[in-house]
Design a protein around this motif. Sequence first.
Motif, PDB file in Angstrom:
ATOM      1  N   GLU A  96      38.934  23.984  53.492  1.00  0.00           N
ATOM      2  CA  GLU A  96      37.874  24.774  52.863  1.00  0.00           C
ATOM      3  C   GLU A  96      38.301  25.145  51.441  1.00  0.00           C
ATOM      4  OE1 GLU A  96      36.620  27.907  55.543  1.00  0.00           O
ATOM      5  OE2 GLU A  96      35.240  28.701  54.027  1.00  0.00           O
ATOM      6  N   THR A  97      37.755  24.436  50.464  1.00  0.00           N
ATOM      7  CA  THR A  97      38.070  24.694  49.051  1.00  0.00           C
ATOM      8  C   THR A  97      36.784  24.544  48.233  1.00  0.00           C
ATOM      9  OG1 THR A  97      38.446  22.368  48.501  1.00  0.00           O
ATOM     10  CG2 THR A  97      40.343  23.630  49.341  1.00  0.00           C
ATOM     11  N   GLU A  98      36.879  24.806  46.918  1.00  0.00           N
ATOM     12  CA  GLU A  98      35.710  24.605  46.050  1.00  0.00           C
ATOM     13  C   GLU A  98      35.278  23.139  46.074  1.00  0.00           C
ATOM     14  OE1 GLU A  98      37.167  27.777  42.709  1.00  0.00           O
ATOM     15  OE2 GLU A  98      35.756  26.234  42.024  1.00  0.00           O
ATOM     16  N   LEU A  99      36.265  22.236  46.155  1.00  0.00           N
ATOM     17  CA  LEU A  99      35.924  20.805  46.131  1.00  0.00           C
ATOM     18  C   LEU A  99      35.073  20.417  47.349  1.00  0.00           C
ATOM     19  CD1 LEU A  99      37.317  17.970  44.602  1.00  0.00           C
ATOM     20  CD2 LEU A  99      37.849  17.706  47.004  1.00  0.00           C
ATOM     21  N   THR A 100      35.373  21.038  48.504  1.00  0.00           N
ATOM     22  CA  THR A 100      34.619  20.674  49.709  1.00  0.00           C
ATOM     23  C   THR A 100      33.493  21.659  50.013  1.00  0.00           C
ATOM     24  OG1 THR A 100      36.169  21.919  51.104  1.00  0.00           O
ATOM     25  CG2 THR A 100      36.626  19.558  50.779  1.00  0.00           C
ATOM     26  N   ARG A 101      33.302  22.647  49.135  1.00  0.00           N
ATOM     27  CA  ARG A 101      32.300  23.682  49.403  1.00  0.00           C
ATOM     28  C   ARG A 101      30.930  23.096  49.750  1.00  0.00           C
ATOM     29  NH1 ARG A 101      32.935  27.652  51.350  1.00  0.00           N
ATOM     30  NH2 ARG A 101      34.508  28.402  49.895  1.00  0.00           N
ATOM     31  N   PRO A 102      30.434  22.099  48.994  1.00  0.00           N
ATOM     32  CA  PRO A 102      29.100  21.564  49.352  1.00  0.00           C
ATOM     33  C   PRO A 102      29.049  20.981  50.768  1.00  0.00           C
ATOM     34  CG  PRO A 102      29.779  20.804  47.174  1.00  0.00           C
ATOM     35  CD  PRO A 102      30.980  21.450  47.805  1.00  0.00           C
ATOM     36  N   LEU A 103      30.173  20.444  51.237  1.00  0.00           N
ATOM     37  CA  LEU A 103      30.226  19.854  52.582  1.00  0.00           C
ATOM     38  C   LEU A 103      30.306  20.953  53.631  1.00  0.00           C
ATOM     39  CD1 LEU A 103      32.864  17.094  51.781  1.00  0.00           C
ATOM     40  CD2 LEU A 103      30.363  16.890  51.676  1.00  0.00           C
ATOM     41  N   PRO A 149      25.324  22.415  57.148  1.00  0.00           N
ATOM     42  CA  PRO A 149      25.549  22.696  58.578  1.00  0.00           C
ATOM     43  C   PRO A 149      25.907  21.456  59.391  1.00  0.00           C
ATOM     44  CG  PRO A 149      23.592  23.850  57.782  1.00  0.00           C
ATOM     45  CD  PRO A 149      24.026  22.938  56.668  1.00  0.00           C
ATOM     46  N   GLY A 150      25.245  20.339  59.117  1.00  0.00           N
ATOM     47  CA  GLY A 150      25.525  19.127  59.876  1.00  0.00           C
ATOM     48  C   GLY A 150      26.918  18.606  59.610  1.00  0.00           C
ATOM     49  N   PHE A 151      27.295  18.587  58.328  1.00  0.00           N
ATOM     50  CA  PHE A 151      28.632  18.082  57.970  1.00  0.00           C
ATOM     51  C   PHE A 151      29.692  19.034  58.527  1.00  0.00           C
ATOM     52  CE2 PHE A 151      30.649  14.882  55.211  1.00  0.00           C
ATOM     53  CZ  PHE A 151      31.968  15.330  55.249  1.00  0.00           C
ATOM     54  N   ASN A 152      29.414  20.337  58.382  1.00  0.00           N
ATOM     55  CA  ASN A 152      30.372  21.336  58.860  1.00  0.00           C
ATOM     56  C   ASN A 152      30.616  21.168  60.362  1.00  0.00           C
ATOM     57  OD1 ASN A 152      31.588  23.782  59.769  1.00  0.00           O
ATOM     58  ND2 ASN A 152      30.823  24.847  57.954  1.00  0.00           N
ATOM     59  N   GLN A 153      29.516  20.966  61.086  1.00  0.00           N
ATOM     60  CA  GLN A 153      29.659  20.817  62.546  1.00  0.00           C
ATOM     61  C   GLN A 153      30.419  19.546  62.892  1.00  0.00           C
ATOM     62  OE1 GLN A 153      25.893  20.998  64.578  1.00  0.00           O
ATOM     63  NE2 GLN A 153      26.801  20.955  66.622  1.00  0.00           N
TER      64      GLN A 153
END
Length: 257
Positions: free
Chosen positions: A195-202, A206-210
């Motif tokens: 979990e960083t700024e680079l991956t924040r959009p991911l 919700p789908g990607f996070n899950q």
Amino acid sequence: MGTMERFRLTDRRAVVTGASRGIGRAIAVALAEAGAEVALVGRDLRSLATVAGEAADIGGRAVAFTADLSNPAAVEGIVPAAEAKLGPIDLLVHAAGVTARVPSTAATLADFQRIMQVNAAAGMQLAQAIARGLIQRKAPGSMVFICSLMSDRARPTVLHYTMSKTALVGLVRTLAVEWAGASIRVNGISPGYIETELTRPLHDDPGFNQWVTGRTPIGRWGQPSDIAPAAVYLASEAANFVTGQVLYVDGGWTAAL
Ligand code: GCO
């Protein structure tokens, strides 16, 4: 020397790129906590000053150096500037990383050149500059490059980032075998989804996070603090017989089907 003492970085001097945020920031503070003096390299002086303050709060010493790693000439000035301020550098952590998430048919050559320069070539330039000094002084050193799950697998739309992170593994192995005789160790760390700024959009999708949470056996996104101790280990004398390796700190991702 006791085992835990071997993890200390007293009297060591490190350059850490990407130090203003995320994984680089966590590693920079951890190296300072372990006793190293740290040159914090990044684009944002205010963020770097905050990180230097965090290091000072735990009794460490860190000094901010702003540099645009997409500019090869700017990268060449980093090690001389850091050594003028701190003294001879013997540790490197290249954590700076940029990406572009676009369909490969739309990926531009300009983005390729920028991403390869920041993620891979800048790390090579810094390693070369530090190694020249170490070899001249006949001093040992340790270098850590932040790789990725994309260093040996892929997902659609991150072509240039994946090429750059794959290139880093080649850099780690080549420099490790070439510089082992000079007591310079070179390793990589491949984080899972952190979990960083680079991956924040991911993370915010919700789908990607899950998907990430379900695909990671440990069942969560990683945090920069999950990566930092591995960097301290690889930088330290505790890892004196480790070189040319890529350590996956990925919550079990690469162990699973
Ligand atoms: C992506 C992400 C990943 C992570 C990391 C995983 O777009 O899929 O940015 O590349 O950043 O590299 O190890």
